[in-house]
Design a protein around this motif. Structure first.
Motif: not given
Length: 299
Positions: A191, A215, A217-218, A241
């Motif tokens: 992320p 990914r 984004v977390d 993600d």
């Protein structure tokens, strides 16, 4: 057969062609799965599709080591055929199509997700997709302020210098706290920012990966957001993600929203941030290639 390597799709052509195809009934879930073949230098990608009187296939290579050689990371061509006869019609520049169609799909999603007056854009990355996303998002929202977050300070400043009319500046991941739009256009495998910092009204587009273990984004971003994907099957197969958030329990599969449902008005975003996760699909290349071909030959 025509060789149209100089024919470049415009972002406006691509946005309109993609939106029209989805509104006209194109089903992204009918797309064949992308074929990915590992080779010593990277990957070969094979992406076929049929729609609207055309069939086509993109053959692309992904060579991570090319950056150090001063060469493009992604290269390739697009073969466009007549759907009824499968007669070849044209060979087009696959890189140009990829660059524009990826950002154009993000713009189609952002047009349905982002606040009408969204003006503050944070872009992660300084490569071709970052540039394409600035152009595409400006086509659908009144972007006036641009913050660029990059790993290399010199490349970041060079990127910023090209957008003086947007009061552009270099920034940090913390700048998402003031963003209306966030575009993640990187090769990151972890992320890029803390999802807790996102404003409630923000829209995020994440396009940098098509692998389950990568990914941008977390889980916090995913859990807070309405999550839109190009197609449910592709998202669950390729979007790290999404895959990792489902695995951790931050996201339920049934909560995913297909892009076509959003465009056709069958779904609306809920409260909180909005996330569009793109992996890049064959139908997008075909739709943009067909639009480019029609513009080039005057049909």
């Amino acid at each position: 057969m025509k060789v149209l390597l100089d024919a470049k799709p415009t972002v406006h052509q691509a946005i309109e062609a993609l939106r029209t195809a989805l509104a006209g009934g194109l089903d992204p879930d009918a797309d064949p799965a992308r074929s990915v073949v590992p080779v010593p230098a990277g990957q070969l990608l094979l992406m076929p599709a049929s729609w609207g009187g055309f069939t086509g296939v993109k053959v692309a290579s992904v060579a991570p080591g090319n950056a150090e050689r001063g060469l493009p990371r992604i290269q390739g061509h697009y073969l466009l055929l007549d759907e009824p006869t499968l007669s070849p019609l044209a060979v087009l520049d696959g890189v140009a199509i990829t660059s524009v169609r990826t950002a154009a799909v993000s713009a189609v999603a952002a047009a349905a997700l982002a606040e009408p007056e969204a003006s503050r854009l944070v872009v992660f990355g300084t490569g071709p997709q970052a540039h394409s996303h600035v152009a595409a998002l400006r086509a659908v929202r009144p972007v006036r302020d641009l913050v660029v977050v990059g790993r290399d300070p010199a490349r970041t400043q060079a990127f910023v210098a090209q957008y003086a009319e947007l009061s552009a500046r270099a920034g940090t991941p913390a700048d998402v706290a003031d963003a209306d739009l966030v575009a993640c256009c990187t090769t990151a495998r972890a992320p890029l920012f803390d999802g807790a910092a996102l404003p409630e009204h923000a829209t995020v587009v994440a396009v940098g990966s098509h692998e389950p273990e990568a990914r941008e984004v977390d889980d916090t971003t995913v859990a807070r957001s309405t999550v839109v994907v190009e197609a449910i099957a592709a998202g669950l197969r390729e979007a790290g993600d999404v895959v990792q958030a489902v695995r951790s329990g931050a996201l339920a599969e049934e909560d995913l929203v297909p892009l076509a449902d959003l465009v056709c008005g069958r779904a609306v975003p809920g409260p909180g941030p909005r996330l569009f996760k793109s992996v890049g699909m064959s139908w997008e290349d075909l739709v943009v290639a067909a639009a480019t071909y029609r513009a080039a030959v005057g049909t």
